[in-house]
Motif scaffolding. Structure first.
Motif, mmCIF file in Angstrom:
data_model
loop_
_atom_site.group_PDB
_atom_site.id
_atom_site.type_symbol
_atom_site.label_atom_id
_atom_site.label_comp_id
_atom_site.label_asym_id
_atom_site.label_seq_id
_atom_site.Cartn_x
_atom_site.Cartn_y
_atom_site.Cartn_z
ATOM 1 N N ALA A 81 0.825 -1.215 0.000
ATOM 2 C CA ALA A 81 0.000 0.000 0.000
ATOM 3 C C ALA A 81 0.859 1.265 0.000
ATOM 4 O O ALA A 81 0.629 2.155 -0.830
ATOM 5 C CB ALA A 81 -0.968 0.002 1.183
ATOM 6 N N PRO A 82 1.859 1.388 0.870
ATOM 7 C CA PRO A 82 2.702 2.588 0.796
ATOM 8 C C PRO A 82 3.437 2.704 -0.536
ATOM 9 O O PRO A 82 3.596 3.797 -1.072
ATOM 10 C CB PRO A 82 3.689 2.420 1.953
ATOM 11 C CG PRO A 82 3.018 1.495 2.885
ATOM 12 C CD PRO A 82 2.182 0.588 2.044
ATOM 13 N N LEU A 83 3.880 1.575 -1.078
ATOM 14 C CA LEU A 83 4.554 1.605 -2.372
ATOM 15 C C LEU A 83 3.616 2.106 -3.466
ATOM 16 O O LEU A 83 4.002 2.933 -4.303
ATOM 17 C CB LEU A 83 5.085 0.218 -2.723
ATOM 18 C CG LEU A 83 5.858 0.084 -4.019
ATOM 19 C CD1 LEU A 83 7.101 0.962 -3.977
ATOM 20 C CD2 LEU A 83 6.232 -1.354 -4.256
ATOM 21 N N ALA A 84 2.368 1.647 -3.444
ATOM 22 C CA ALA A 84 1.379 2.119 -4.417
ATOM 23 C C ALA A 84 1.122 3.621 -4.242
ATOM 24 O O ALA A 84 0.974 4.348 -5.231
ATOM 25 C CB ALA A 84 0.083 1.336 -4.272
ATOM 26 N N LEU A 85 1.085 4.098 -3.009
ATOM 27 C CA LEU A 85 0.900 5.529 -2.767
ATOM 28 C C LEU A 85 2.087 6.346 -3.268
ATOM 29 O O LEU A 85 1.911 7.431 -3.833
ATOM 30 C CB LEU A 85 0.688 5.797 -1.275
ATOM 31 C CG LEU A 85 -0.678 5.417 -0.727
ATOM 32 C CD1 LEU A 85 -0.661 5.495 0.793
ATOM 33 C CD2 LEU A 85 -1.740 6.314 -1.291
ATOM 34 N N VAL A 86 3.287 5.838 -3.087
ATOM 35 C CA VAL A 86 4.479 6.537 -3.573
ATOM 36 C C VAL A 86 4.463 6.606 -5.093
ATOM 37 O O VAL A 86 4.742 7.656 -5.685
ATOM 38 C CB VAL A 86 5.763 5.846 -3.055
ATOM 39 C CG1 VAL A 86 6.991 6.316 -3.803
ATOM 40 C CG2 VAL A 86 5.920 6.092 -1.567
ATOM 41 N N VAL A 87 4.129 5.504 -5.745
ATOM 42 C CA VAL A 87 4.056 5.492 -7.209
ATOM 43 C C VAL A 87 2.987 6.463 -7.693
ATOM 44 O O VAL A 87 3.195 7.227 -8.641
ATOM 45 C CB VAL A 87 3.806 4.062 -7.734
ATOM 46 C CG1 VAL A 87 3.459 4.067 -9.215
ATOM 47 C CG2 VAL A 87 5.016 3.186 -7.464
ATOM 48 N N THR A 88 1.843 6.468 -7.035
ATOM 49 C CA THR A 88 0.770 7.391 -7.407
ATOM 50 C C THR A 88 1.204 8.840 -7.230
ATOM 51 O O THR A 88 0.946 9.686 -8.089
ATOM 52 C CB THR A 88 -0.489 7.110 -6.566
ATOM 53 O OG1 THR A 88 -0.866 5.745 -6.763
ATOM 54 C CG2 THR A 88 -1.628 8.022 -6.950
ATOM 55 N N ALA A 89 1.861 9.144 -6.118
ATOM 56 C CA ALA A 89 2.346 10.504 -5.875
ATOM 57 C C ALA A 89 3.368 10.913 -6.930
ATOM 58 O O ALA A 89 3.375 12.040 -7.414
ATOM 59 C CB ALA A 89 2.940 10.622 -4.473
ATOM 60 N N TRP A 90 4.244 9.979 -7.286
ATOM 61 C CA TRP A 90 5.250 10.280 -8.309
ATOM 62 C C TRP A 90 4.598 10.527 -9.667
ATOM 63 O O TRP A 90 4.956 11.478 -10.354
ATOM 64 C CB TRP A 90 6.236 9.129 -8.394
ATOM 65 C CG TRP A 90 7.268 9.323 -9.456
ATOM 66 C CD1 TRP A 90 8.317 10.185 -9.425
ATOM 67 C CD2 TRP A 90 7.327 8.647 -10.710
ATOM 68 N NE1 TRP A 90 9.031 10.079 -10.591
ATOM 69 C CE2 TRP A 90 8.452 9.141 -11.395
ATOM 70 C CE3 TRP A 90 6.554 7.665 -11.297
ATOM 71 C CZ2 TRP A 90 8.801 8.703 -12.653
ATOM 72 C CZ3 TRP A 90 6.911 7.216 -12.564
ATOM 73 C CH2 TRP A 90 8.018 7.733 -13.220
ATOM 74 N N LEU A 91 3.630 9.689 -10.037
ATOM 75 C CA LEU A 91 2.954 9.875 -11.315
ATOM 76 C C LEU A 91 2.139 11.173 -11.343
ATOM 77 O O LEU A 91 2.058 11.823 -12.374
ATOM 78 C CB LEU A 91 2.046 8.675 -11.607
ATOM 79 C CG LEU A 91 2.754 7.377 -11.939
ATOM 80 C CD1 LEU A 91 1.763 6.238 -12.051
ATOM 81 C CD2 LEU A 91 3.582 7.504 -13.211
ATOM 82 N N GLU A 92 1.558 11.522 -10.221
ATOM 83 C CA GLU A 92 0.759 12.753 -10.149
ATOM 84 C C GLU A 92 1.645 13.999 -10.242
ATOM 85 O O GLU A 92 1.226 15.034 -10.760
ATOM 86 C CB GLU A 92 -0.040 12.784 -8.857
ATOM 87 C CG GLU A 92 -1.086 13.863 -8.816
ATOM 88 C CD GLU A 92 -1.931 13.757 -7.575
ATOM 89 O OE1 GLU A 92 -1.893 14.700 -6.764
ATOM 90 O OE2 GLU A 92 -2.631 12.745 -7.435
ATOM 91 N N SER A 93 2.864 13.927 -9.761
ATOM 92 C CA SER A 93 3.749 15.081 -9.782
ATOM 93 C C SER A 93 4.391 15.319 -11.146
ATOM 94 O O SER A 93 4.964 16.354 -11.387
ATOM 95 C CB SER A 93 4.849 14.942 -8.733
ATOM 96 O OG SER A 93 5.745 13.905 -9.103
ATOM 97 N N ARG A 94 4.281 14.363 -12.030
ATOM 98 C CA ARG A 94 4.886 14.491 -13.366
ATOM 99 C C ARG A 94 4.088 15.356 -14.270
ATOM 100 O O ARG A 94 3.100 15.760 -14.295
ATOM 101 C CB ARG A 94 5.006 13.129 -14.005
ATOM 102 C CG ARG A 94 6.062 12.297 -13.315
ATOM 103 C CD ARG A 94 6.188 10.943 -13.892
ATOM 104 N NE ARG A 94 6.460 11.050 -15.327
ATOM 105 C CZ ARG A 94 6.417 10.035 -16.163
ATOM 106 N NH1 ARG A 94 6.124 8.857 -15.702
ATOM 107 N NH2 ARG A 94 6.672 10.171 -17.419
#
Length: 94
Positions: A81-94
Motif C-alpha cells: 500500500a505505501p509503495l502504491a501511494l508513492v508510485v501514485t504521488a510520483w505519477l501525479e507530480s509528473r
C-alpha cells in the motif's frame, strides 16, 4: 535505533489504538489541507500508512511471534500500500 523505536512506541494494544487514531486524523488532515500544494505530501502519507500497518501487524496480528516465513509475507504485504501511494504521488507530480 531499534531500542529507541521500541521505547517510544506503544507498549500495549490500547496505546497502539490511540496512536492509530492519531495517525489517521493526521493523515486525513494533511491530505485535505495540503492536496496539490506540495509534491511530497503523497510520500508523507505513504510513510504514515506504513507506520499504521506496522502497528497493526505488531500489536494486533502479533507478527513478532510468528514464523519467519509468515513475518516476511506480512511485511511484504504491508509494503504494498505505501509503495502504491508513492508510485501514485510520483505519477501525479509528473
Amino acid at each position: 535505533m531499534k531500542r529507541l523505536l521500541h521505547a517510544l512506541g506503544p507498549h500495549n494494544p490500547t496505546q497502539a489504538w490511540g496512536l492509530l487514531a492519531l495517525l489517521t486524523v493526521a493523515s486525513a488532515g494533511i491530505a485535505v489541507t495540503e492536496r496539490g500544494v506540495l509534491p511530497w505530501i503523497g510520500w508523507l502519507i505513504a510513510a504514515l500508512v506504513a507506520w499504521k500497518a506496522w502497528l497493526v501487524a505488531e500489536h494486533y496480528l502479533e507478527v513478532a511471534d510468528a514464523a519467519p516465513v509468515f513475518r516476511r509475507i506480512v511485511r511484504g504485504f504491508i509494503a504494498l500500500a505505501p509503495l502504491a501511494l508513492v508510485v501514485t504521488a510520483w505519477l501525479e507530480s509528473r
